[in-house]
Scaffold this motif. Structure first.
Motif, PDB file in Angstrom:
ATOM      1  N   GLN A  97      17.345  55.860  25.350  1.00 29.15           N
ATOM      2  CA  GLN A  97      18.789  55.938  25.528  1.00 29.15           C
ATOM      3  C   GLN A  97      19.150  56.177  26.983  1.00 29.15           C
ATOM      4  OE1 GLN A  97      20.224  59.029  22.968  1.00 29.15           O
ATOM      5  NE2 GLN A  97      20.359  57.666  21.201  1.00 29.15           N
ATOM      6  N   ASP A 121      34.388  56.641  21.537  1.00 25.12           N
ATOM      7  CA  ASP A 121      34.312  56.600  20.072  1.00 25.12           C
ATOM      8  C   ASP A 121      34.805  55.260  19.541  1.00 25.12           C
ATOM      9  OD1 ASP A 121      33.345  59.171  20.087  1.00 25.12           O
ATOM     10  OD2 ASP A 121      35.275  60.102  19.565  1.00 25.12           O
ATOM     11  N   ASP A 124      32.161  52.694  20.274  1.00 24.53           N
ATOM     12  CA  ASP A 124      31.022  52.924  19.376  1.00 24.53           C
ATOM     13  C   ASP A 124      31.308  52.386  17.981  1.00 24.53           C
ATOM     14  OD1 ASP A 124      29.446  54.062  21.321  1.00 24.53           O
ATOM     15  OD2 ASP A 124      29.941  56.133  20.766  1.00 24.53           O
ATOM     16  N   SER A 125      32.568  52.533  17.523  1.00 25.04           N
ATOM     17  CA  SER A 125      32.918  52.010  16.193  1.00 25.04           C
ATOM     18  C   SER A 125      32.836  50.487  16.177  1.00 25.04           C
ATOM     19  CB  SER A 125      34.310  52.479  15.771  1.00 25.04           C
ATOM     20  OG  SER A 125      35.318  51.827  16.504  1.00 25.04           O
ATOM     21  N   LYS A 127      30.889  48.728  18.220  1.00 23.61           N
ATOM     22  CA  LYS A 127      29.472  48.419  18.392  1.00 23.61           C
ATOM     23  C   LYS A 127      28.710  48.542  17.071  1.00 23.61           C
ATOM     24  CE  LYS A 127      25.827  50.524  20.930  1.00 23.61           C
ATOM     25  NZ  LYS A 127      25.479  51.397  22.037  1.00 23.61           N
ATOM     26  N   SER A 128      29.114  49.496  16.231  1.00 15.35           N
ATOM     27  CA  SER A 128      28.396  49.699  14.974  1.00 15.35           C
ATOM     28  C   SER A 128      28.607  48.543  13.994  1.00 15.35           C
ATOM     29  CB  SER A 128      28.820  51.019  14.326  1.00 15.35           C
ATOM     30  OG  SER A 128      30.161  50.949  13.877  1.00 15.35           O
ATOM     31  N   ILE A 129      29.736  47.841  14.106  1.00 18.48           N
ATOM     32  CA  ILE A 129      29.985  46.707  13.204  1.00 18.48           C
ATOM     33  C   ILE A 129      29.939  45.370  13.933  1.00 18.48           C
ATOM     34  CG2 ILE A 129      31.337  48.063  11.568  1.00 18.48           C
ATOM     35  CD1 ILE A 129      33.858  46.817  12.828  1.00 18.48           C
TER      36      ILE A 129
END
Length: 166
Positions: A97, A121, A124-125, A127-129
């Motif tokens: 990381q 945040d 990141d949301s 990036k997660s999907i």
């Protein structure tokens, strides 16, 4: 008496139009005075156009970034750059990381940290999907957040691909 009522309505309309015009002109004034789009001293039109496009591109990216950081209000570069660029960053590697640690001496550093944390945040949301989204859908999510102040509650920006008939 009826004429005065119409005049009052016209005055309100004139004030609204003047305010809207001023808001539009502020963007051009900002590009010219804060971003250096005031003109270039060269006869080479290709270079002038290239530099003008580069300034416009950086201005657009910065405006999008600032609007994503704080969707509720427009911040001109004269205030947003010192606000968001006053931090010193340090990149650290640990395992697989990478982390960036920002240190700020700005008097609103806690507000800045909160805005940046919320923006991280949000990314990141996405990036997660991201594997489930095509690039247009990802952009729609980003633009929806950036202009959420102007949208009705629950409204989402969608883009339909252009289909040309042969």
């Amino acid at each position: 008496m009826a004429a005065w009522g119409a005049l009052d309505n016209d005055i309100v309309s004139i004030i609204n139009h003047y305010r809207n015009r001023a808001d539009c002109e502020n963007n051009f004034d900002e590009i010219k005075n804060q971003w250096g789009w005031g003109g270039y001293v060269t006869k080479d039109m290709a270079r002038c156009r290239m530099l003008a496009r580069m300034v416009a591109l950086v201005y657009n990216w910065w405006t999008l970034y600032v609007r994503l950081s704080n969707p509720d209000s427009h911040k001109e570069s004269i205030t947003s750059r010192p606000l968001l660029m006053s931090s010193i960053g340090k990149l650290t590697h640990s395992g697989n990381q990478k982390k960036i640690k920002l240190t700020s001496q700005h008097r609103w550093m806690y507000k800045i940290a909160k805005l940046q944390s919320e923006l991280c945040d949000f990314f990141d949301s996405i990036k997660s999907i991201a594997p489930q989204l095509n690039p247009i859908n990802a952009w729609c999510r980003i633009l929806t957040k950036a202009v959420s102040k102007f949208l009705k509650k629950g409204q989402v920006i969608t883009m339909q691909p252009l289909i040309r008939s042969g």
